[in-house]
Design an enzyme around this catalytic site. Structure first.
Site, mmCIF file in Angstrom:
data_model
loop_
_atom_site.group_PDB
_atom_site.id
_atom_site.type_symbol
_atom_site.label_atom_id
_atom_site.label_comp_id
_atom_site.label_asym_id
_atom_site.label_seq_id
_atom_site.Cartn_x
_atom_site.Cartn_y
_atom_site.Cartn_z
ATOM 1 C CE LYS A 98 -6.166 1.662 2.607
ATOM 2 N NZ LYS A 98 -5.293 1.353 3.757
ATOM 3 C CD GLU A 135 -2.812 -0.886 2.521
ATOM 4 O OE1 GLU A 135 -3.979 -0.456 2.386
ATOM 5 O OE2 GLU A 135 -2.308 -1.202 3.622
#
Length: 131
Positions: A101, A24
């Site tokens: 997200k 990420e």
């Protein structure tokens, strides 16, 4: 009397490198931010002058800068970073910030994950007569 009005930006998209996992932080992903600013728009409504309100275009640009800033592990921290920054605008009394997200690394089907925080300026104590 000052009224508490709202300016809301919905769906501000920004690329950032936030997350607990190495990939990420390396690859990054898109985050989506919703913000509500609580303030008085009375003067702006009377003067019809953008200088008497909070320029939402500038707020959107600032959100993109903040999301693209220093990586954090949690979107809670991203939301707090945005809220703290927006509270520096003179007219803003309170903010609500939601950070979405949608590509979070969750192993089951889902549409979105989001964190919402609300922050306000500290209330100043009332002055008593003669102080």
């Amino acid at each position: 009397m000052d009224f508490i009005d709202e300016i809301t930006l919905t769906g501000v998209r920004a690329y950032g490198y936030h997350g607990v996992f190495e990939d990420e932080r390396r690859e990054g992903q898109e985050f989506v931010v919703d913000v509500t600013l609580y303030l008085s728009t009375t003067e702006a409504a009377e003067t019809d002058d953008v200088a008497d309100t909070v320029h939402y275009g500038e707020v959107a640009e600032r959100i993109v800068e903040l999301v693209g800033g220093e990586p954090l592990n949690l979107i809670e921290g991203v939301a707090a970073r945005i809220a703290d920054d927006l509270l520096t605008y003179d007219l803003v009394r309170m903010v609500a910030v939601t950070v979405h997200k949608p590509q979070a690394p969750i192993t089951v089907p889902f549409s979105d994950v989001a964190v919402t925080i609300r922050r306000g300026r500290p209330v100043e104590p009332a002055r008593t007569v003669g102080s």
